[in-house]
Motif scaffolding. Sequence first.
Motif, PDB file in Angstrom:
ATOM      1  N   THR A 159       0.826  -1.205   0.000  1.00  0.00           N
ATOM      2  CA  THR A 159       0.000   0.000   0.000  1.00  0.00           C
ATOM      3  C   THR A 159       0.859   1.253   0.000  1.00  0.00           C
ATOM      4  O   THR A 159       0.583   2.209  -0.729  1.00  0.00           O
ATOM      5  N   ARG A 160       1.911   1.248   0.805  1.00  0.00           N
ATOM      6  CA  ARG A 160       2.804   2.421   0.894  1.00  0.00           C
ATOM      7  C   ARG A 160       3.546   2.669  -0.418  1.00  0.00           C
ATOM      8  O   ARG A 160       3.799   3.803  -0.781  1.00  0.00           O
ATOM      9  N   LEU A 161       3.906   1.591  -1.121  1.00  0.00           N
ATOM     10  CA  LEU A 161       4.642   1.729  -2.373  1.00  0.00           C
ATOM     11  C   LEU A 161       3.734   1.817  -3.591  1.00  0.00           C
ATOM     12  O   LEU A 161       4.204   2.003  -4.711  1.00  0.00           O
ATOM     13  N   GLY A 162       2.424   1.649  -3.388  1.00  0.00           N
ATOM     14  CA  GLY A 162       1.469   1.773  -4.472  1.00  0.00           C
ATOM     15  C   GLY A 162       1.277   0.510  -5.297  1.00  0.00           C
ATOM     16  O   GLY A 162       0.740   0.570  -6.400  1.00  0.00           O
ATOM     17  N   PHE A 163       1.702  -0.646  -4.779  1.00  0.00           N
ATOM     18  CA  PHE A 163       1.548  -1.904  -5.515  1.00  0.00           C
ATOM     19  C   PHE A 163       0.177  -2.534  -5.334  1.00  0.00           C
ATOM     20  O   PHE A 163      -0.237  -3.348  -6.121  1.00  0.00           O
ATOM     21  N   GLY A 164      -0.500  -2.223  -4.265  1.00  0.00           N
ATOM     22  CA  GLY A 164      -1.800  -2.824  -4.021  1.00  0.00           C
ATOM     23  C   GLY A 164      -1.919  -3.305  -2.592  1.00  0.00           C
ATOM     24  O   GLY A 164      -1.024  -3.112  -1.781  1.00  0.00           O
ATOM     25  N   VAL A 165      -3.030  -3.925  -2.300  1.00  0.00           N
ATOM     26  CA  VAL A 165      -3.304  -4.374  -0.940  1.00  0.00           C
ATOM     27  C   VAL A 165      -3.731  -5.837  -0.957  1.00  0.00           C
ATOM     28  O   VAL A 165      -4.051  -6.392  -1.989  1.00  0.00           O
ATOM     29  N   VAL A 166      -3.742  -6.438   0.221  1.00  0.00           N
ATOM     30  CA  VAL A 166      -4.255  -7.794   0.379  1.00  0.00           C
ATOM     31  C   VAL A 166      -5.757  -7.668   0.594  1.00  0.00           C
ATOM     32  O   VAL A 166      -6.207  -7.211   1.628  1.00  0.00           O
ATOM     33  N   THR A 167      -6.542  -8.073  -0.421  1.00  0.00           N
ATOM     34  CA  THR A 167      -7.986  -7.864  -0.371  1.00  0.00           C
ATOM     35  C   THR A 167      -8.785  -9.150  -0.287  1.00  0.00           C
ATOM     36  O   THR A 167      -9.986  -9.106  -0.164  1.00  0.00           O
ATOM     37  N   GLY A 168      -8.145 -10.284  -0.362  1.00  0.00           N
ATOM     38  CA  GLY A 168      -8.863 -11.554  -0.312  1.00  0.00           C
ATOM     39  C   GLY A 168      -8.056 -12.630  -1.001  1.00  0.00           C
ATOM     40  O   GLY A 168      -6.872 -12.481  -1.235  1.00  0.00           O
ATOM     41  N   PHE A 169      -8.715 -13.709  -1.323  1.00  0.00           N
ATOM     42  CA  PHE A 169      -8.045 -14.807  -2.011  1.00  0.00           C
ATOM     43  C   PHE A 169      -7.957 -14.497  -3.504  1.00  0.00           C
ATOM     44  O   PHE A 169      -8.806 -14.881  -4.293  1.00  0.00           O
ATOM     45  N   ASN A 170      -6.922 -13.783  -3.888  1.00  0.00           N
ATOM     46  CA  ASN A 170      -6.639 -13.559  -5.299  1.00  0.00           C
ATOM     47  C   ASN A 170      -5.130 -13.617  -5.503  1.00  0.00           C
ATOM     48  O   ASN A 170      -4.362 -13.635  -4.544  1.00  0.00           O
ATOM     49  N   LEU A 171      -4.696 -13.673  -6.732  1.00  0.00           N
ATOM     50  CA  LEU A 171      -3.294 -13.879  -7.049  1.00  0.00           C
ATOM     51  C   LEU A 171      -2.413 -12.727  -6.562  1.00  0.00           C
ATOM     52  O   LEU A 171      -1.331 -12.962  -6.012  1.00  0.00           O
ATOM     53  N   GLY A 172      -2.857 -11.509  -6.728  1.00  0.00           N
ATOM     54  CA  GLY A 172      -2.081 -10.353  -6.275  1.00  0.00           C
ATOM     55  C   GLY A 172      -1.877 -10.352  -4.771  1.00  0.00           C
ATOM     56  O   GLY A 172      -0.778 -10.099  -4.276  1.00  0.00           O
ATOM     57  N   SER A 173      -2.930 -10.646  -4.036  1.00  0.00           N
ATOM     58  CA  SER A 173      -2.836 -10.709  -2.575  1.00  0.00           C
ATOM     59  C   SER A 173      -1.925 -11.847  -2.140  1.00  0.00           C
ATOM     60  O   SER A 173      -1.170 -11.724  -1.178  1.00  0.00           O
ATOM     61  N   PHE A 174      -1.987 -12.959  -2.859  1.00  0.00           N
ATOM     62  CA  PHE A 174      -1.160 -14.105  -2.529  1.00  0.00           C
ATOM     63  C   PHE A 174       0.323 -13.778  -2.696  1.00  0.00           C
ATOM     64  O   PHE A 174       1.140 -14.073  -1.829  1.00  0.00           O
ATOM     65  N   PHE A 175       0.695 -13.151  -3.815  1.00  0.00           N
ATOM     66  CA  PHE A 175       2.087 -12.764  -4.035  1.00  0.00           C
ATOM     67  C   PHE A 175       2.536 -11.717  -3.029  1.00  0.00           C
ATOM     68  O   PHE A 175       3.664 -11.750  -2.549  1.00  0.00           O
ATOM     69  N   THR A 176       1.664 -10.792  -2.698  1.00  0.00           N
ATOM     70  CA  THR A 176       1.994  -9.781  -1.692  1.00  0.00           C
ATOM     71  C   THR A 176       2.252 -10.434  -0.344  1.00  0.00           C
ATOM     72  O   THR A 176       3.198 -10.076   0.350  1.00  0.00           O
ATOM     73  N   ALA A 177       1.440 -11.400   0.034  1.00  0.00           N
ATOM     74  CA  ALA A 177       1.625 -12.105   1.304  1.00  0.00           C
ATOM     75  C   ALA A 177       2.928 -12.901   1.307  1.00  0.00           C
ATOM     76  O   ALA A 177       3.639 -12.934   2.325  1.00  0.00           O
ATOM     77  N   ILE A 178       3.265 -13.511   0.201  1.00  0.00           N
ATOM     78  CA  ILE A 178       4.510 -14.277   0.123  1.00  0.00           C
ATOM     79  C   ILE A 178       5.718 -13.348   0.236  1.00  0.00           C
ATOM     80  O   ILE A 178       6.678 -13.648   0.952  1.00  0.00           O
ATOM     81  N   ILE A 179       5.684 -12.223  -0.452  1.00  0.00           N
ATOM     82  CA  ILE A 179       6.780 -11.250  -0.368  1.00  0.00           C
ATOM     83  C   ILE A 179       6.922 -10.745   1.064  1.00  0.00           C
ATOM     84  O   ILE A 179       8.032 -10.629   1.597  1.00  0.00           O
ATOM     85  N   GLY A 180       5.814 -10.462   1.715  1.00  0.00           N
ATOM     86  CA  GLY A 180       5.860 -10.033   3.113  1.00  0.00           C
ATOM     87  C   GLY A 180       6.417 -11.115   4.022  1.00  0.00           C
ATOM     88  O   GLY A 180       7.214 -10.842   4.925  1.00  0.00           O
ATOM     89  N   ALA A 181       6.029 -12.368   3.797  1.00  0.00           N
ATOM     90  CA  ALA A 181       6.544 -13.478   4.600  1.00  0.00           C
ATOM     91  C   ALA A 181       8.037 -13.671   4.359  1.00  0.00           C
ATOM     92  O   ALA A 181       8.786 -13.954   5.305  1.00  0.00           O
ATOM     93  N   LEU A 182       8.484 -13.510   3.128  1.00  0.00           N
ATOM     94  CA  LEU A 182       9.920 -13.595   2.836  1.00  0.00           C
ATOM     95  C   LEU A 182      10.687 -12.489   3.551  1.00  0.00           C
ATOM     96  O   LEU A 182      11.774 -12.722   4.095  1.00  0.00           O
TER      97      LEU A 182
END
Length: 82
Positions: free
Chosen positions: A48-71
Amino acid sequence: MGILSWIIFGLIAGIIAKWLMPGRDGGGFIMTILLGIAGAFVGGWIGTRLGFGVVTGFNLGSFFTAIIGALALLFVYRLLKK
């Protein structure tokens, strides 16, 4: 998203993060779930801070964002553990 959905989502994101960044880490199943859930929150906040998007539910963008955050959390955890 319900709490059970977040737990399942976090588990999957945490497993993939540990698979992408192998190493000897403490913790087991519960730590993997917590890593994934926290990664989803951290990834969503950073995205959200960098303008890439947010985790909004079970979708591909949210999944990749969660993985990057976990990494990112796994990387910081390993730095602090040394």
